[in-house]
Design an enzyme around this catalytic site. Structure first.
Site, PDB file in Angstrom:
ATOM      1  N   GLU A  35      76.574  39.957 -24.741  1.00 24.77           N
ATOM      2  CA  GLU A  35      75.216  40.153 -24.228  1.00 24.77           C
ATOM      3  C   GLU A  35      75.446  39.647 -23.114  1.00 24.77           C
ATOM      4  O   GLU A  35      74.087  39.860 -22.307  1.00 24.77           O
ATOM      5  CB  GLU A  35      74.201  39.286 -25.358  1.00 24.77           C
ATOM      6  CG  GLU A  35      74.206  38.118 -25.577  1.00 24.77           C
ATOM      7  CD  GLU A  35      72.795  37.867 -26.623  1.00 24.77           C
ATOM      8  OE1 GLU A  35      72.138  38.384 -26.760  1.00 24.77           O
ATOM      9  OE2 GLU A  35      73.605  36.758 -26.751  1.00 24.77           O
ATOM     10  N   ARG A  55      64.153  92.363 -20.026  1.00 26.25           N
ATOM     11  CA  ARG A  55      63.404  91.175 -20.535  1.00 26.25           C
ATOM     12  C   ARG A  55      64.628  89.653 -20.187  1.00 26.25           C
ATOM     13  O   ARG A  55      65.924  90.302 -19.827  1.00 26.25           O
ATOM     14  CB  ARG A  55      63.379  90.958 -22.260  1.00 26.25           C
ATOM     15  CG  ARG A  55      62.769  92.333 -22.461  1.00 26.25           C
ATOM     16  CD  ARG A  55      63.514  92.599 -24.185  1.00 26.25           C
ATOM     17  NE  ARG A  55      62.341  91.578 -24.456  1.00 26.25           N
ATOM     18  CZ  ARG A  55      62.803  91.724 -26.966  1.00 26.25           C
ATOM     19  NH1 ARG A  55      63.881  92.151 -26.766  1.00 26.25           N
ATOM     20  NH2 ARG A  55      61.722  89.951 -26.945  1.00 26.25           N
ATOM     21  N   LYS A  67      69.620  85.645 -26.194  1.00 29.25           N
ATOM     22  CA  LYS A  67      68.483  87.061 -26.705  1.00 29.25           C
ATOM     23  C   LYS A  67      69.234  88.342 -26.751  1.00 29.25           C
ATOM     24  O   LYS A  67      69.492  88.946 -27.871  1.00 29.25           O
ATOM     25  CB  LYS A  67      67.478  87.070 -25.697  1.00 29.25           C
ATOM     26  CG  LYS A  67      66.454  88.082 -26.551  1.00 29.25           C
ATOM     27  CD  LYS A  67      65.315  88.203 -25.847  1.00 29.25           C
ATOM     28  CE  LYS A  67      64.028  86.945 -24.910  1.00 29.25           C
ATOM     29  NZ  LYS A  67      62.916  87.602 -24.227  1.00 29.25           N
ATOM     30  N   ARG A 112      65.812  83.566 -33.594  1.00 26.67           N
ATOM     31  CA  ARG A 112      66.318  82.868 -33.336  1.00 26.67           C
ATOM     32  C   ARG A 112      66.065  82.061 -34.022  1.00 26.67           C
ATOM     33  O   ARG A 112      64.998  82.363 -35.392  1.00 26.67           O
ATOM     34  CB  ARG A 112      66.188  82.523 -31.776  1.00 26.67           C
ATOM     35  CG  ARG A 112      64.450  82.426 -31.934  1.00 26.67           C
ATOM     36  CD  ARG A 112      64.191  81.831 -29.909  1.00 26.67           C
ATOM     37  NE  ARG A 112      62.861  82.093 -30.578  1.00 26.67           N
ATOM     38  CZ  ARG A 112      61.672  81.621 -29.632  1.00 26.67           C
ATOM     39  NH1 ARG A 112      62.229  82.674 -27.515  1.00 26.67           N
ATOM     40  NH2 ARG A 112      60.514  82.281 -29.501  1.00 26.67           N
ATOM     41  N   HIS A 133      56.163  43.939 -25.361  1.00 28.24           N
ATOM     42  CA  HIS A 133      56.027  43.058 -26.348  1.00 28.24           C
ATOM     43  C   HIS A 133      55.444  43.920 -27.769  1.00 28.24           C
ATOM     44  O   HIS A 133      56.308  44.139 -28.903  1.00 28.24           O
ATOM     45  CB  HIS A 133      55.433  41.504 -26.449  1.00 28.24           C
ATOM     46  CG  HIS A 133      55.183  41.141 -27.827  1.00 28.24           C
ATOM     47  ND1 HIS A 133      54.282  40.652 -28.236  1.00 28.24           N
ATOM     48  CD2 HIS A 133      56.454  39.935 -28.068  1.00 28.24           C
ATOM     49  CE1 HIS A 133      54.792  39.573 -29.127  1.00 28.24           C
ATOM     50  NE2 HIS A 133      55.975  39.370 -28.822  1.00 28.24           N
ATOM     51  N   TYR A 140      79.876  48.225 -38.149  1.00 31.54           N
ATOM     52  CA  TYR A 140      78.722  48.537 -38.543  1.00 31.54           C
ATOM     53  C   TYR A 140      77.584  48.308 -37.118  1.00 31.54           C
ATOM     54  O   TYR A 140      78.072  48.087 -35.924  1.00 31.54           O
ATOM     55  CB  TYR A 140      77.594  47.428 -39.375  1.00 31.54           C
ATOM     56  CG  TYR A 140      77.929  45.805 -38.822  1.00 31.54           C
ATOM     57  CD1 TYR A 140      76.610  45.685 -38.417  1.00 31.54           C
ATOM     58  CD2 TYR A 140      79.009  44.927 -38.320  1.00 31.54           C
ATOM     59  CE1 TYR A 140      76.610  44.410 -37.464  1.00 31.54           C
ATOM     60  CE2 TYR A 140      78.842  43.650 -38.446  1.00 31.54           C
ATOM     61  CZ  TYR A 140      78.005  43.636 -37.686  1.00 31.54           C
ATOM     62  OH  TYR A 140      77.540  42.302 -37.142  1.00 31.54           O
ATOM     63  N   SER A 178      78.882  40.870 -31.968  1.00 33.89           N
ATOM     64  CA  SER A 178      78.198  42.192 -32.509  1.00 33.89           C
ATOM     65  C   SER A 178      77.452  42.069 -30.952  1.00 33.89           C
ATOM     66  O   SER A 178      76.485  40.940 -30.325  1.00 33.89           O
ATOM     67  CB  SER A 178      76.710  41.127 -33.363  1.00 33.89           C
ATOM     68  OG  SER A 178      76.573  41.417 -32.963  1.00 33.89           O
ATOM     69  N   MET A 214      60.480  82.128 -17.870  1.00 31.86           N
ATOM     70  CA  MET A 214      60.698  83.802 -17.042  1.00 31.86           C
ATOM     71  C   MET A 214      59.991  84.835 -17.912  1.00 31.86           C
ATOM     72  O   MET A 214      59.764  84.922 -18.407  1.00 31.86           O
ATOM     73  CB  MET A 214      62.657  84.135 -16.965  1.00 31.86           C
ATOM     74  CG  MET A 214      63.068  82.551 -16.646  1.00 31.86           C
ATOM     75  SD  MET A 214      65.649  82.392 -16.601  1.00 31.86           S
ATOM     76  CE  MET A 214      65.392  83.120 -18.052  1.00 31.86           C
ATOM     77  N   THR A 216      72.865  44.822 -26.689  1.00 32.28           N
ATOM     78  CA  THR A 216      73.258  44.860 -25.795  1.00 32.28           C
ATOM     79  C   THR A 216      71.749  45.199 -25.421  1.00 32.28           C
ATOM     80  O   THR A 216      71.890  45.707 -24.431  1.00 32.28           O
ATOM     81  CB  THR A 216      72.833  47.161 -26.326  1.00 32.28           C
ATOM     82  OG1 THR A 216      72.448  47.650 -27.823  1.00 32.28           O
ATOM     83  CG2 THR A 216      74.108  47.156 -26.752  1.00 32.28           C
ATOM     84  N   ASN A 217      70.851  44.743 -25.820  1.00 35.70           N
ATOM     85  CA  ASN A 217      69.062  44.397 -25.751  1.00 35.70           C
ATOM     86  C   ASN A 217      69.921  43.777 -23.942  1.00 35.70           C
ATOM     87  O   ASN A 217      69.508  44.003 -23.047  1.00 35.70           O
ATOM     88  CB  ASN A 217      67.877  43.962 -26.154  1.00 35.70           C
ATOM     89  CG  ASN A 217      68.166  44.436 -27.597  1.00 35.70           C
ATOM     90  OD1 ASN A 217      68.069  46.206 -27.291  1.00 35.70           O
ATOM     91  ND2 ASN A 217      66.791  44.467 -28.024  1.00 35.70           N
ATOM     92  N   ASP A 218      70.166  42.493 -24.400  1.00 35.07           N
ATOM     93  CA  ASP A 218      70.569  41.675 -23.206  1.00 35.07           C
ATOM     94  C   ASP A 218      71.585  42.356 -22.350  1.00 35.07           C
ATOM     95  O   ASP A 218      72.032  42.168 -20.958  1.00 35.07           O
ATOM     96  CB  ASP A 218      71.007  40.617 -23.180  1.00 35.07           C
ATOM     97  CG  ASP A 218      69.629  39.336 -23.566  1.00 35.07           C
ATOM     98  OD1 ASP A 218      68.296  39.888 -22.965  1.00 35.07           O
ATOM     99  OD2 ASP A 218      69.296  38.867 -24.606  1.00 35.07           O
ATOM    100  N   CYS A 252      73.707  44.670 -32.567  1.00 32.62           N
ATOM    101  CA  CYS A 252      71.998  44.586 -33.229  1.00 32.62           C
ATOM    102  C   CYS A 252      71.502  44.431 -32.184  1.00 32.62           C
ATOM    103  O   CYS A 252      69.998  44.266 -32.312  1.00 32.62           O
ATOM    104  CB  CYS A 252      72.200  42.581 -33.385  1.00 32.62           C
ATOM    105  SG  CYS A 252      72.946  42.081 -32.041  1.00 32.62           S
ATOM    106  N   GLY A 296      58.853  81.019 -22.507  1.00 32.30           N
ATOM    107  CA  GLY A 296      57.561  81.741 -21.669  1.00 32.30           C
ATOM    108  C   GLY A 296      57.836  81.193 -19.876  1.00 32.30           C
ATOM    109  O   GLY A 296      57.434  81.290 -19.031  1.00 32.30           O
TER     110      GLY A 296
END
Ligand code: ADP
Ligand code: MG
Ligand code: MG
Length: 915
Positions: free
Chosen positions: A786, A112, A42, A362, A480, A892, A805, A123, A808-810, A872, A121
């Site tokens: 993995e 202010r 501000k 802003r 799922h 990729y 590849s 402060m 990254t989930n496993d 992947c 809102g």
């Protein structure tokens, strides 16, 4: 340089060696918009506006360094501050010819807060400071309006009492004490609105407020204006660590060390009568991005009246008639602000007796759609470059141009019955179906369906595929249903605990409302809202254009979408692939810009039609002969699927992962289906039950799955490889002669020897097919990374792999030792305690999993410079994870089809930020 006490110099608040703590703005301005860290957002922008000649009431900013000093020095201020503040007040007095604390023409100020990032809102602000029993008379005299003066005074006492003296409700039931006094008075007088109070009433109110203060604090309301000022300054600094602000800071990752600045500014009055007003405005429409003036204002009002909802404000356009001259001034300010700040601005203004003042500006918050449109149009208007425009668009916003939406008018009339978790964005409406079969039947009749389940399982896939949307009453955003919905780009609301689904009675209950199968229901996967009945929804224009149902030149939304995508493709280095298992998913992804398939999950192909039975026969087989027999029947289906996929991809690379999941996922869990299966296979029910028992695993996620399946049953790998190469040969020799470059991916490898084992099978079968068909097919064989051991031994594995590849989930599950499906019980607590900064399944855990990835990538490439690297996992569609992948130098990212456009933009942003 000045010598300082070494002990003090070492502490952080002493960064500022010049001891400058107060920065003026007005006739002389010492700050500018680049000084947000020091002056807060501000303060920095007030300074900037003042220096470009916008009408900003003069004032000064006390820097954030003072806030840090205040906290580190036991709530004391730097020695020089008092003198500097007094001097700064004197400067304001000189500019305005008013005097702080004087009876004649008194100066009033606002105090202010203002942190580096806006914390709406959080402060507190105090207005009309400098009023006391004398100055109020002075204000009445100079304005010729004593009602106005006393109105300001009562507002001031109330705000000061609340914010500085801490007179607030003591618990949640209690009402605000000042409010109680005011309401009692209005009741006694029999008036409804504050504006009906006379001067005498307001004077009475002031007396009562003072009594209240006396009673609550044992002291009288301070009459000394300097005491008032220091009280307010202290309160703003203290508000930085009040519970509200602290929670907000944690939520938005704002470090406590940033601190807040304090702005002290001469008051201007929007409550001086009918030629005065106060308001807020946006330079463009923050909802749809249109270049239209947007905002609202109230005549004869002050401060937060506009947002407080006391009276209904007018839209800004109304001002053209009501206050035409001011409207013209405001239009000029609007243009000037945008030209200068080069972004859409959200600003606050006050008109004092016909004179316009700007109190804040802003960069405005905006919807996803608006973000895209504003960036594109501002680039066209030469307000920003392509690169800046791209960086200004939060990558996720692209989504709002793609998802189906409810008709806004219809939505207003709709009846909301419950809420769930928003798990797949967009709007869906259709008849309720409680089972996949019911869904299919309804769809065959030409109706639209929303599949409603307590939870979904792979058995429901068919039903999910053709439904408009999916609603579940259990399971979180990584359930799922949510996973599949994201994968397929389906609208999904999950975990709606307030609805009960009864499969037997075929009812869906929400409170008193009972819906039956076949009734209409509507769900909004962007907000999680669930509505009774039908609400018209439509595919987004972009989607209709991509599907060929609408001419590109007819859709402006498509035009801006296309523009952003074209810019993105120009700057990104990462290729974007997709995770797709069917030709229609593949085509959709290609339309969205996918450059290949990074993951085709072959197991999904086994759920369709009666294939699941053949699959089950294969799994239940007791020996290789039986298994081969079942596989032989599956081969033509699998081949046909690959043909479809290769054709759809028209020569782009396709990575196919061999069978991965634990076998039990394919087996029936309930008795009816088991019985049916036994009949179909012509075996006794007991046999089926026995085999299922024999295949039972305690921890299937870590059991016989991934490459372990193919090592145990090489005939599975054989069949799949054969299907791939037969399909490739057929497509390459077909009429269109489409080139095919299959990339075969072996899952869950942790040992080089595992990969070698499967490589031998793949190469042998490939050779056989190529010889038999007389074609040469260029192909690659690689592996998922993995499990941690694969990452750790990447150098060894790279010797025999053409590509990696990152699954990254496993990799996240195995690195954290955490099952994604079982984190529900403790996840909330972990978040509260900030143990996980983010959901590690949504965003790559960079300091853990990410380290393994970096290690594997660099060690792999050291052994083989040409090693292709991709990702992947679901993370591949998350912008911040894409940024990380760019930094690893991956070739990729491969995400689900609907996330392809987001990934294109995120990849460009990563390149622009990092290169
Ligand atoms: P927030 O950060 O919550 O927006 P502000 O400091 O902007 O708080 O103050 C809230 C409102 O108070 C402003 O929108 C403006 O209407 C009013 N206000 C603040 N300072 C002044 C001033 N010097 N003169 C008139 N009104 C003011
Ligand atoms: Mg404000
Ligand atoms: Mg996996």
């Amino acid at each position: 340089m000045k010598k300082t006490n070494p002990k003090v110099a070492a502490s952080s608040h002493q960064r500022n060696s010049s001891n400058k703590y107060v920065y003026a703005f007005g006739k002389q301005t010492e700050g500018n918009s680049s000084m947000r860290e020091l002056l807060g957002g501000k303060g920095a922008n007030l300074a900037e506006m003042a220096s470009i000649g916008l009408p900003v009431p003069p004032g000064f900013t006390i820097s954030t360094e003072v806030c840090n000093y205040f906290y580190s020095q036991n709530e004391k201020y730097p020695k020089t501050l008092e003198r500097d503040v007094e001097e700064a007040v004197r400067q304001i007095e000189e500019q305005l010819g008013k005097k702080f604390g004087a009876t004649e023409n008194p100066l009033l100020v606002s105090v202010r807060s203002g942190a580096r990032d806006s914390m709406p809102g959080m402060m507190d602000t105090i207005l009309n400071l400098g009023l006391n029993d004398d100055t109020v008379e002075g204000l009445a005299a100079v304005s010729g309006n004593s009602r106005f003066a006393w109105d300001c005074y009562r507002r001031f006492i109330q705000m000061y009492g609340d914010v500085v003296l801490g007179i607030q409700p003591e618990n949640e039931e209690e009402e605000d004490p000042f409010h109680v006094v005011l309401e009692k008075m209005k009741a006694r007088l029999g008036v409804e609105s504050d504006s009906a109070l006379t001067t005498e009433n307001l004077q009475d109110l002031v007396r009562r407020y003072k009594t209240l203060i006396n009673k609550k604090t044992g002291r009288s309301f301070p009459q000394d204006v300097m005491e008032q000022l220091w009280g307010a300054i202290g309160a703003v600094f203290k508000s930085w660590k009040n519970p509200r602000a602290t929670i907000y800071r944690q939520q938005y990752d704002i470090p406590a060390e940033w601190g807040t600045a304090v702005n002290v500014q001469a008051m201007v009055f929007g409550n001086l009568g009918e030629s005065s007003a106060t308001g807020v405005a946006f330079t463009r429409d923050p909802a749809n991005g249109e270049k239209a003036f947007y905002g609202e204002y109230l005549v004869n009002a002050q401060g937060e009246d506009v947002v407080a909802g006391v009276r209904t404000p007018h839209p800004i356009s109304h001002m053209e008639q009501e206050l035409p001259e001011n409207f013209r001034d405001l239009e000029k300010v609007r243009t000037k602000l945008e030209r200068h700040f080069k972004d859409m601005q959200d600003f606050e203004f006050t008109i004092e007796d016909g004179r316009l003042f700007i109190l804040q500006t802003r960069n405005g918050k905006r919807t996803g759609l608006a973000a895209v449109r504003i960036a594109v149009e501002m680039q066209r208007e030469r307000l920003m470059s392509q690169k800046t425009a791209l960086l200004k668009i939060p990558a996720e916003s692209i989504d709002s141009l793609l998802v189906p939406v409810f008709d806004a008018k219809a939505l207003k009339a709709a009846s909301l019955i419950a809420h769930g978790l928003p798990a797949g964005p967009g709007a869906a409406t259709g008849r309720i179906a409680f089972t996949a079969t019911a869904a299919e039947q309804e769809i065959k009749r030409g109706n639209k369906v929303v599949l409603c389940r307590t939870e979904t399982s792979p058995d429901d896939l068919k039903g999910m595929l053709h439904s408009q949307g999916i609603l579940t009453s259990r399971g979180g955003v990584s359930s799922h249903a949510a996973l599949v919905a994201r994968q397929l780009g389906k609208v999904c609301v999950c975990g709606a605990g307030d609805i009960k689904i009864n499969y037997e009675r075929k009812t869906l209950t929400a409170g008193k409302i009972v819906l039956n199968e076949g009734d209409y229901i509507s769900i909004d996967g962007t907000t999680g809202a669930i509505y009774k009945g039908m609400i018209e929804s439509a595919d987004s224009e972009v989607k209709r254009v991509l599907d060929g149902g609408m001419k590109p030149e007819k859709s402006y939304t498509y035009e801006i979408f296309q523009t952003v995508m074209a810019w993105s493709d120009k700057y990104r280095r990462l290729k974007i692939r997709t995770n797709a298992d069917t030709p229609s998913m593949a085509r959709q992804a290609v339309a969205f810009g996918a450059e290949g398939i990074g993951l085709c999950r072959t197991e999904h192909m086994f759920f369709e039609g009666n294939r699941i039975d053949l699959m089950r026969q294969m799994i239940l087989a007791v020996d290789e002969v039986e298994r081969r027999a079942a596989l032989k029947k599956l081969l033509p289906f699998q081949k046909k699927d690959f043909v479809g996929l290769f054709k759809a991809m028209e020569g782009r690379p396709v990575t196919i992962r061999l069978l991965d999941p634990p076998l039990h996922e394919f087996l029936p869990h309930d008795d009816v289906v088991r019985r049916q299966l036994a009949e179909k296979l012509g075996v006794p029910l007991e046999f089926v039950i026995e085999r299922i028992k024999a295949l039972h695993e305690e921890n299937p996620m870590l059991g016989c799955r991934g490459c372990r399946l193919g090592i145990l049953h090489p005939e599975i790998t054989e069949m799949q490889t054969r299907a791939i190469f037969e399909a490739a040969a057929q497509v390459m020799k077909g009429k269109k002669k489409i080139k095919v470059i299959p990339e075969i991916m072996i899952p869950l490898v942790g040992f080089k020897a595992e990969l070698v084992d499967q490589l031998n099978v793949v190469h042998r079968v490939a050779r056989e097919v190529m010889d038999k068909r007389g074609v040469k097919i260029t192909y690659q064989v690689g592996t998922m990374i993995e499990v941690p051991r694969a990452a750790i031994t990447a150098d060894e594995i790279a010797e025999v792999a053409d590509f990696f590849s990152f699954g990254t989930n496993d990799l996240t599950q195995t690195t954290l030792g955490l099952s994604r499906d079982d984190m529900g019980l403790f996840y909330d607590e972990y978040q509260k305690k900030e143990i996980y900064n983010q959901n590690p399944f949504a965003r790559i855990d960079q300091s853990g999993v990410g380290k393994l990835m970096r290690f594997a990538a660099s060690n792999g490439r050291e052994v083989k410079a040409t090693l292709k690297l991709g990702i992947c996992g679901e993370h591949a569609g998350d912008p911040s994870s894409i940024d990380f992948c760019h930094s690893l130098g991956l070739d990729y990212v491969s995400c689900s089809p609907p996330r392809v456009p987001i990934a294109r933009l995120a990849a460009a942003q990563a390149a622009l930020r990092q290169d």
